[in-house]
Design an enzyme around this catalytic site. Structure first.
Site, PDB file in Angstrom:
ATOM      1  CD  GLN A  38      17.680  28.212   5.621  1.00  0.00           C
ATOM      2  OE1 GLN A  38      18.044  27.131   5.185  1.00  0.00           O
ATOM      3  NE2 GLN A  38      17.009  28.322   6.753  1.00  0.00           N
ATOM      4  CE  LYS A  82      19.018  23.616   6.962  1.00  0.00           C
ATOM      5  NZ  LYS A  82      18.029  24.510   6.314  1.00  0.00           N
ATOM      6  CG  ASP A 134      13.693  23.036   2.002  1.00  0.00           C
ATOM      7  OD1 ASP A 134      13.889  22.564   3.136  1.00  0.00           O
ATOM      8  OD2 ASP A 134      14.095  24.149   1.637  1.00  0.00           O
TER       9      ASP A 134
HETATM   10  N1  GUN Z   1      13.814  28.225   7.236  1.00  0.00           N
HETATM   11  C1  GUN Z   1      13.418  27.676   8.409  1.00  0.00           C
HETATM   12  N2  GUN Z   1      13.287  26.335   8.271  1.00  0.00           N
HETATM   13  C2  GUN Z   1      13.599  26.045   6.992  1.00  0.00           C
HETATM   14  C3  GUN Z   1      13.658  24.830   6.243  1.00  0.00           C
HETATM   15  O1  GUN Z   1      13.380  23.726   6.724  1.00  0.00           O
HETATM   16  N3  GUN Z   1      14.053  24.946   4.950  1.00  0.00           N
HETATM   17  C4  GUN Z   1      14.354  26.138   4.390  1.00  0.00           C
HETATM   18  N4  GUN Z   1      14.688  26.140   3.117  1.00  0.00           N
HETATM   19  N5  GUN Z   1      14.292  27.275   5.042  1.00  0.00           N
HETATM   20  C5  GUN Z   1      13.925  27.227   6.339  1.00  0.00           C
END
Ligand code: GUN
Length: 295
Positions: free
Chosen positions: A98, A54, A121
């Site tokens: 995350q 990301k 998110d």
């Molecule tokens: N862990 C697995 N998928 C995601 C996501 O889309 N966002 C976040 N913040 N954590 C994750």
């Protein structure tokens, strides 16, 4: 001919990022650089990889990104303090914490503490509620939003389609169902969610026009579970042992790709299907957060 039915997530994500570049240029022309803050707690190996990807895409698009890494033993109070700082920082338009988080931290408290306007998110209860209500002013979670975009841009008709979703998680299964059953364009599907207590999953899968696998079981979907011509979307990321691989393991999806691909009408490869779209949707949410915050 063998791969004529592939839905190329990398190509579609690149197309979306091209569209975003123009919006980012327009923001920069009026002195705004979109900013995205990542928060990672502990040393979860998969989380490191995801956040790294990301960050890389943010850099390529000219989005300012900053990553805050906290130790595994961080308290909920310390994490809330960091989020409060980021909430107040006008250079930061989007905040991503995350998952998974360590046991001592209540995920729902953390996600509710991110300002809804910065919740790129789509996990804040306000944004979850807006999604359920069909209110497009909220942020939608990136992975199901990415699946929707793949369907639309691949010309898959969802109107009246039988959709079966495997998995009822908050990140994919539940929001995916909410998006697909919504009244409106590129939705209007009849949706079934299957989970660990579902009787006869195979029977449900076999009547699906669109089958979305997001339950996190390696290669669960076999050829005899798929109706010929069905669209198969594989959201799974599972690490399995592989003696032939240098690392001793490899990643596979929730779909047994080699046997399902020949009978599917369309199918996402994995990797290279849904994964790149999650990132593209995060970038899209961040650009929109910056546009709305500075308009
Ligand atoms: N862990 C697995 N998928 C995601 C996501 O889309 N966002 C976040 N913040 N954590 C994750």
């Amino acid at each position: 001919m063998a791969f004529a039915n592939l839905i190329d997530g990398r190509a579609i994500a690149a197309q979306i990022q091209g569209e975003l570049s123009q919006r980012i240029a327009a923001l920069k022309a009026r002195g705004v650089q979109p900013g995205l803050a990542f928060v990672r707690v502990g040393e979860d190996a998969a989380s490191k990889v995801y956040v790294g990807r990301k960050e890389k895409t943010s850099g390529e698009l000219g989005i300012h990104s900053e990553t805050h890494v906290l130790p595994e033993a961080t308290s909920e109070t310390d994490l809330l303090e960091l989020i409060a700082k980021l909430n107040a920082d006008s250079r930061v338009h989007g905040i991503l914490v995350q998952a998974p988080l360590p046991k001592q931290i209540r995920q729902e408290i953390i996600y509710a503490s991110v300002r809804p306007e910065k919740d790129v998110d789509g996990f804040h209860p306000m944004n979850v509620g807006k999604l359920m209500l069909g209110d497009d002013t909220g942020f939608k979670p990136c992975t199901p939003a990415g699946v929707m975009e793949l369907l639309v841009r691949s010309g898959v008709k969802t109107d009246g389609a039988e959709v079966v979703i495997l998995g009822r998680g908050n990140i994919v299964g539940k929001p995916m169902a909410a998006m697909l059953c919504q009244k409106g364009r590129a939705a209007n599907a009849t949706v079934t969610i299957c989970h660990s207590a579902t009787r006869d999953i195979k029977a449900h899968c076999r009547r699906a026009d669109i089958l979305i696998a997001a339950m996190g079981v390696a290669e669960f979907v076999k050829a005899d579970m798929v109706k010929p011509g069905a669209v198969v979307m594989d959201v799974g990321v599972n690490r399995v042992a592989d003696a032939a691989s240098k690392s001793g393991s490899r990643l596979v999806g929730d779909v047994a790709f080699a046997e399902v691909q020949p009978i599917a009408g369309k199918i996402t490869p994995n990797p290279g299907g849904v994964g790149p779209m999650t990132i593209a949707m995060l970038m899209q949410n961040t650009v929109r957060a910056a546009e709305v915050a500075t308009k």
